[in-house]
Design a protein around this motif. Structure first.
Motif, mmCIF file in Angstrom:
data_model
loop_
_atom_site.group_PDB
_atom_site.id
_atom_site.type_symbol
_atom_site.label_atom_id
_atom_site.label_comp_id
_atom_site.label_asym_id
_atom_site.label_seq_id
_atom_site.Cartn_x
_atom_site.Cartn_y
_atom_site.Cartn_z
ATOM 1 N N ALA A 28 -15.586 -3.081 -9.666
ATOM 2 C CA ALA A 28 -14.784 -2.523 -10.753
ATOM 3 C C ALA A 28 -14.140 -1.222 -10.309
ATOM 4 C CB ALA A 28 -15.655 -2.298 -11.987
ATOM 5 N N VAL A 29 -12.820 -1.135 -10.491
ATOM 6 C CA VAL A 29 -12.062 0.072 -10.159
ATOM 7 C C VAL A 29 -11.368 0.557 -11.424
ATOM 8 C CG1 VAL A 29 -10.225 1.053 -8.756
ATOM 9 C CG2 VAL A 29 -11.720 -0.692 -7.787
ATOM 10 N N LEU A 78 0.994 -1.876 -8.504
ATOM 11 C CA LEU A 78 -0.280 -2.302 -7.913
ATOM 12 C C LEU A 78 -0.283 -2.099 -6.403
ATOM 13 C CD1 LEU A 78 -3.029 -3.542 -8.480
ATOM 14 C CD2 LEU A 78 -2.000 -5.802 -8.231
ATOM 15 N N GLY A 79 0.826 -2.389 -5.759
ATOM 16 C CA GLY A 79 0.906 -2.132 -4.322
ATOM 17 C C GLY A 79 0.807 -0.655 -3.988
ATOM 18 N N ARG A 80 1.362 0.192 -4.869
ATOM 19 C CA ARG A 80 1.278 1.640 -4.642
ATOM 20 C C ARG A 80 -0.147 2.143 -4.848
ATOM 21 N NH1 ARG A 80 2.034 5.075 -8.572
ATOM 22 N NH2 ARG A 80 3.270 3.540 -9.745
ATOM 23 N N LEU A 81 -0.876 1.558 -5.828
ATOM 24 C CA LEU A 81 -2.257 1.976 -6.044
ATOM 25 C C LEU A 81 -3.163 1.632 -4.858
ATOM 26 C CD1 LEU A 81 -2.830 0.984 -9.797
ATOM 27 C CD2 LEU A 81 -2.421 3.256 -8.869
ATOM 28 N N LEU A 82 -2.886 0.497 -4.216
ATOM 29 C CA LEU A 82 -3.732 0.056 -3.116
ATOM 30 C C LEU A 82 -3.182 0.455 -1.754
ATOM 31 C CD1 LEU A 82 -4.563 -3.528 -4.438
ATOM 32 C CD2 LEU A 82 -5.958 -1.467 -4.611
ATOM 33 N N GLY A 86 -4.624 0.699 3.000
ATOM 34 C CA GLY A 86 -4.038 0.096 4.186
ATOM 35 C C GLY A 86 -2.633 -0.381 3.900
ATOM 36 N N SER A 87 -1.969 -0.871 4.929
ATOM 37 C CA SER A 87 -0.597 -1.343 4.778
ATOM 38 C C SER A 87 -0.595 -2.654 3.989
ATOM 39 C CB SER A 87 0.034 -1.550 6.163
ATOM 40 O OG SER A 87 1.359 -2.019 6.037
ATOM 41 N N VAL A 88 0.075 -2.634 2.832
ATOM 42 C CA VAL A 88 0.157 -3.813 1.967
ATOM 43 C C VAL A 88 1.350 -4.656 2.398
ATOM 44 C CG1 VAL A 88 0.423 -4.631 -0.396
ATOM 45 C CG2 VAL A 88 -0.908 -2.564 0.063
ATOM 46 N N GLN A 89 1.086 -5.929 2.665
ATOM 47 C CA GLN A 89 2.151 -6.819 3.129
ATOM 48 C C GLN A 89 2.877 -7.479 1.960
ATOM 49 O OE1 GLN A 89 0.813 -9.535 6.109
ATOM 50 N NE2 GLN A 89 2.779 -10.558 6.311
ATOM 51 N N SER A 90 2.150 -7.918 0.945
ATOM 52 C CA SER A 90 2.778 -8.555 -0.222
ATOM 53 C C SER A 90 1.837 -8.469 -1.409
ATOM 54 C CB SER A 90 3.116 -10.028 0.067
ATOM 55 O OG SER A 90 1.929 -10.775 0.274
ATOM 56 N N PHE A 126 -3.016 -7.728 2.741
ATOM 57 C CA PHE A 126 -2.958 -6.584 3.651
ATOM 58 C C PHE A 126 -2.634 -7.088 5.059
ATOM 59 C CE2 PHE A 126 -5.569 -5.065 0.182
ATOM 60 C CZ PHE A 126 -5.152 -3.755 0.024
ATOM 61 N N GLN A 127 -2.126 -6.172 5.860
ATOM 62 C CA GLN A 127 -1.856 -6.514 7.253
ATOM 63 C C GLN A 127 -3.132 -6.595 8.083
ATOM 64 O OE1 GLN A 127 1.051 -3.893 8.925
ATOM 65 N NE2 GLN A 127 2.752 -4.729 7.709
ATOM 66 N N LYS A 128 -4.171 -5.855 7.679
ATOM 67 C CA LYS A 128 -5.432 -5.864 8.407
ATOM 68 C C LYS A 128 -6.569 -6.082 7.414
ATOM 69 C CE LYS A 128 -3.873 -2.726 12.073
ATOM 70 N NZ LYS A 128 -4.155 -1.462 12.798
ATOM 71 N N ALA A 129 -7.680 -6.619 7.916
ATOM 72 C CA ALA A 129 -8.842 -6.875 7.063
ATOM 73 C C ALA A 129 -9.497 -5.590 6.585
ATOM 74 C CB ALA A 129 -9.862 -7.736 7.814
ATOM 75 N N GLN A 130 -9.253 -4.476 7.275
ATOM 76 C CA GLN A 130 -9.838 -3.202 6.843
ATOM 77 C C GLN A 130 -9.319 -2.782 5.472
ATOM 78 O OE1 GLN A 130 -8.956 -0.456 9.960
ATOM 79 N NE2 GLN A 130 -10.225 -1.524 11.492
ATOM 80 N N GLY A 131 -8.107 -3.186 5.131
ATOM 81 C CA GLY A 131 -7.554 -2.824 3.833
ATOM 82 C C GLY A 131 -8.344 -3.437 2.685
ATOM 83 N N VAL A 132 -8.833 -4.674 2.855
ATOM 84 C CA VAL A 132 -9.633 -5.306 1.807
ATOM 85 C C VAL A 132 -10.948 -4.571 1.630
ATOM 86 C CG1 VAL A 132 -10.767 -7.446 1.111
ATOM 87 C CG2 VAL A 132 -8.528 -7.540 2.214
#
Length: 283
Positions: A28-29, A78-82, A86-90, A126-132
């Motif tokens: 929960a966020v 939502l993309g700006r919040l996350l 990390g780099s959000v791809q879509s 995300f472009q990388k798994a670290q973003g998740v």
């Protein structure tokens, strides 16, 4: 009541006081619309996973599944919040989760009805798994509308929605032309494929016969339509049931007998007249 609360708080695995219990497997966020808002809204995040053997175009370990997305939270917000994770791809919002498919083709803004605003789900890639992993460890509250990126609300939102409802003729014409070009291309490909398959037997020896080469039917004229209507009227008249009721049948028989008697009397009078006019003429 106080003892019951203490006992519930002392149970292992129970959430501490003041923390919202999230669904199993979700994090929960808390988010807020703006700094002026006191109450928090919660997004529920987890890594996107599918069952074994199921197909999904969303990349595994790099896609975040988000529940309980409020109507005022757009894909850009939502993309700006996350983005700090990390780099959000879509980012794609949907009315309900659909795990077996990937990103959908963009729908037309002119020929598809707009969805009813409500709570939705989101797929963030995300472009990388670290973003998740970073998104699952987020601590809030996060602000959807800020001074640098304000989200319109109230009268400003109504004005924007009204402006979006007014169609742009040039954009509409461009989309119609693109659709017709794609349709003509698809039709030409189907005709070429049918022409190539015509006359060629398949594995079982059957030959496909198409309607290509037939003369198209000419439109009917007004006189032809009148003839067809008259033909249909006569056909319906022949199909009508005559003497359906018993009294109609009796009356028709009595009328027929009366006509026969009348004709018999006329024949008798004609015969008597012929006998009276007949004379003996030896010479």
């Amino acid at each position: 009541m106080v003892a019951r609360r203490k006992k519930r708080a002392a149970q292992p695995g129970a959430e501490p006081p003041g923390v919202l219990a999230s669904p199993p497997g979700y994090s929960a966020v808390p988010i807020k619309f703006s700094e002026k808002q006191q109450a928090c809204h919660h997004l529920y995040l987890r890594e996107h996973r599918v069952r074994e053997g199921a197909r999904s175009a969303w990349p595994q370990k790099r896609t975040l599944f988000v529940l309980n997305v409020p109507p005022y939270c757009t894909e850009e917000a939502l993309g700006r919040l996350l983005a700090p994770c990390g780099s959000v791809q879509s980012v794609e919002l949907r009315e309900k989760p659909d795990l077996a498919e990937g990103p959908q083709e963009p729908k037309s803004v002119f020929f598809h009805p707009r969805p009813v605003p409500g709570f939705r789900v989101a797929y963030v890639q995300f472009q990388k798994a670290q973003g998740v992993r970073a998104a699952l460890a987020l601590q809030g509250p996060l602000l959807v509308s800020t001074e640098s990126h304000p989200v319109p609300s109230g009268v400003h939102k109504w004005i924007r929605d009204y402006a979006d409802s007014v169609l742009d003729p040039q954009a509409l014409q461009a989309e119609v032309d693109a659709f017709m070009e794609a349709y003509d291309r698809k039709t030409a490909e189907e005709e070429a494929q049918a022409r190539a398959e015509e006359g060629v037997p398949d594995e079982e020896g059957w030959v496909k016969v198409t309607r290509r080469g037939r003369r198209p039917g000419l439109p009917r004229t007004e006189a032809a339509n009148l003839r067809v209507l008259e033909r249909e009227r006569r056909k319906r008249a022949r199909k009508e049931l005559l003497n359906f009721y018993a009294w109609q049948h009796r009356e028709s028989k009595m009328e027929h007998l009366a006509q026969l008697r009348k004709k018999f009397e006329e024949d008798k009078q004609r015969i008597e007249l012929m006998r009276a006019q007949r004379k003996f003429r030896p010479y």
